[in-house]
Design an enzyme around this catalytic site. Sequence first.
Site, short mmCIF file in Angstrom:
data_model
loop_
_atom_site.label_atom_id
_atom_site.label_comp_id
_atom_site.label_asym_id
_atom_site.label_seq_id
_atom_site.Cartn_x
_atom_site.Cartn_y
_atom_site.Cartn_z
CB CYS A 14 -0.90 0.00 1.23
SG CYS A 14 -1.88 1.50 1.40
CG ASN A 25 -2.68 -3.45 0.74
OD1 ASN A 25 -2.96 -2.52 0.01
ND2 ASN A 25 -1.46 -3.91 0.85
#
Length: 84
Positions: A14, A25
């Site tokens: 992420c 995420n």
Amino acid sequence: MTRYDSSVAGLGGCPFAGHRSAAGNVCTENLVFMCEEMGIATGIDLDGLIDCAKLAEDIVGHPLSGSIMHDGSLARLRTAMKSA
């Protein structure tokens, strides 16, 4: 929609992970759980996926964010309730 982006136990790249307010995420096991409970077949073994998420947590050595990996699937809960 036919494709979703997620990662086991919320792990992954992420780009906002360094920010305190970033959610991170989506956990694959949470997404599969939600779809299955909504009647959307995924073809994914949720219990096996939960085992993978727990293994990932053991490997990184700290708690990960997936709620389903800690609480278990409803199928496991229903089986346990029938056995009790």
